[in-house]
Write an enzyme that holds these catalytic residues in place. Structure first.
Site, PDB file in Angstrom:
ATOM      1  N   GLY A  14       0.804  -1.218   0.000  1.00  0.00           N
ATOM      2  CA  GLY A  14       0.000   0.000   0.000  1.00  0.00           C
ATOM      3  C   GLY A  14       0.834   1.263   0.000  1.00  0.00           C
ATOM      4  O   GLY A  14       0.637   2.153   0.838  1.00  0.00           O
ATOM      5  N   ARG A  17      -0.054   5.969  -1.515  1.00  0.00           N
ATOM      6  CA  ARG A  17      -0.762   7.084  -0.889  1.00  0.00           C
ATOM      7  C   ARG A  17      -0.467   7.144   0.606  1.00  0.00           C
ATOM      8  O   ARG A  17      -0.066   6.165   1.216  1.00  0.00           O
ATOM      9  CB  ARG A  17      -2.285   6.960  -1.077  1.00  0.00           C
ATOM     10  CG  ARG A  17      -2.746   7.011  -2.520  1.00  0.00           C
ATOM     11  CD  ARG A  17      -4.263   6.833  -2.608  1.00  0.00           C
ATOM     12  NE  ARG A  17      -4.720   6.780  -3.988  1.00  0.00           N
ATOM     13  CZ  ARG A  17      -4.998   7.834  -4.725  1.00  0.00           C
ATOM     14  NH1 ARG A  17      -4.866   9.047  -4.205  1.00  0.00           N
ATOM     15  NH2 ARG A  17      -5.407   7.696  -5.962  1.00  0.00           N
ATOM     16  N   VAL A  66      -4.426  -6.715  -1.773  1.00  0.00           N
ATOM     17  CA  VAL A  66      -4.030  -7.604  -0.686  1.00  0.00           C
ATOM     18  C   VAL A  66      -5.225  -8.222   0.033  1.00  0.00           C
ATOM     19  O   VAL A  66      -5.048  -9.105   0.883  1.00  0.00           O
ATOM     20  CB  VAL A  66      -3.118  -6.876   0.337  1.00  0.00           C
ATOM     21  CG1 VAL A  66      -1.852  -6.375  -0.333  1.00  0.00           C
ATOM     22  CG2 VAL A  66      -3.858  -5.760   1.048  1.00  0.00           C
ATOM     23  N   TYR A 155     -12.818  -2.591  12.109  1.00  0.00           N
ATOM     24  CA  TYR A 155     -11.457  -2.096  11.905  1.00  0.00           C
ATOM     25  C   TYR A 155     -10.618  -2.250  13.172  1.00  0.00           C
ATOM     26  O   TYR A 155      -9.482  -2.740  13.123  1.00  0.00           O
ATOM     27  CB  TYR A 155     -11.517  -0.626  11.485  1.00  0.00           C
ATOM     28  CG  TYR A 155     -10.173   0.031  11.286  1.00  0.00           C
ATOM     29  CD1 TYR A 155      -9.451  -0.168  10.106  1.00  0.00           C
ATOM     30  CD2 TYR A 155      -9.622   0.869  12.259  1.00  0.00           C
ATOM     31  CE1 TYR A 155      -8.212   0.438   9.912  1.00  0.00           C
ATOM     32  CE2 TYR A 155      -8.395   1.478  12.078  1.00  0.00           C
ATOM     33  CZ  TYR A 155      -7.696   1.262  10.904  1.00  0.00           C
ATOM     34  OH  TYR A 155      -6.475   1.869  10.717  1.00  0.00           O
TER      35      TYR A 155
END
Length: 249
Positions: A14, A17, A66, A155
């Site tokens: 990742g 950004r 991913v 999360y």
């Protein structure tokens, strides 16, 4: 004292950004060769590739979701084929959504868990043959995992589990000379703030200025520094730890 990463081979997920981009660029400028990935093509991918060219070294920016096991396995294969070994892995790629728990769909729970947790398990497992004594794995967690945040049960569950995975693997992989730690960011100001309405961005800055001991948000570079430290030989006796980079929130 400089964090010498010259010649180290790193996989950072990742990386186009936000926090990931900052880590990739900081590592490249410190002399590491970096393989990173992105989920969608776009200007951020192209501009990162250009910045990495200017940094020098051998760098690769490849496409990978991913959240898909087969894609993660392919990414590990890319690392093997391009570098032959890895000195460090940073599991940074992640997604987030804000949904009341009572309304949280099973498929959204799975998406968040798969991207934020399962991907890290699989990447570490599949890159183990490339990691030798002295290698370092850094998992990007979240300061919110310890605090608990409404509307983010999925999360925070994933990020909390990442800490447990890290502590277990520190003990299991330690005899092989492989270290593994968590860096848990607080509120870091990324380019996402530029995309917000100015009034909302200002409001967030003011809110967190009042909540942190340092009275401000963190910068991407301030997050990248501790990650590079944990990838470097200067942290050779640190493993199984969670480093909160949160300005004293």
């Amino acid at each position: 004292m400089e964090l010498a990463l010259q010649g180290k081979k790193l996989l950072i997920t990742g990386g186009t950004r936000g926090i990931g981009r900052g880590i990739v660029l900081a590592a490249a400028r410190a002399g590491a060769d970096v393989l990173t990935c992105h989920r969608q093509d776009g200007e951020a991918v192209d501009s990162l590739a250009e910045e990495l060219k200017r940094a020098g070294g051998e760098h690769h920016v490849v496409r990978c979701d991913v959240g898909e096991i087969s894609e993660v396995d392919r990414l590990a294969g890319e690392a093997r084929d391009r570098f032959g070994r890895l000195d460090g892995v940073v599991n940074n790629a992640g997604v987030i959504s804000h949904i009341p728990f009572a309304e949280l769909p099973a498929e959204e729970w799975s998406r968040i868990i798969d991207t934020n947790l399962t991907a890290s398990y699989r990447i570490i497992q599949q890159t183990l043959p490339l990691l030798g004594a002295g290698a370092s794995v850094v998992n990007i967690g979240s300061r919110g995992a310890a605090a608990g945040i409404p509307l983010r049960a999925h999360y925070t569950a994933a990020k909390s589990a990442l800490t447990g995975l890290t502590r277990s693997l520190a003990k299991e992989l330690g005899p092989r000379g492989i270290r593994i730690n968590v860096v848990a960011p607080g509120v870091i100001e990324t380019e996402a703030f530029d995309a917000m309405p100015a009034e909302r961005a200002a409001g967030l800055r003011d809110t967190y200025a009042r909540k942190t001991a340092l009275a401000r948000l963190g910068t991407v570079d301030e997050l990248a520094g501790p990650v590079l430290f944990l990838l470097s030989d200067f942290s050779g006796y640190i493993t199984g730890e969670t480093l909160n980079v949160d300005g004293g929130i």
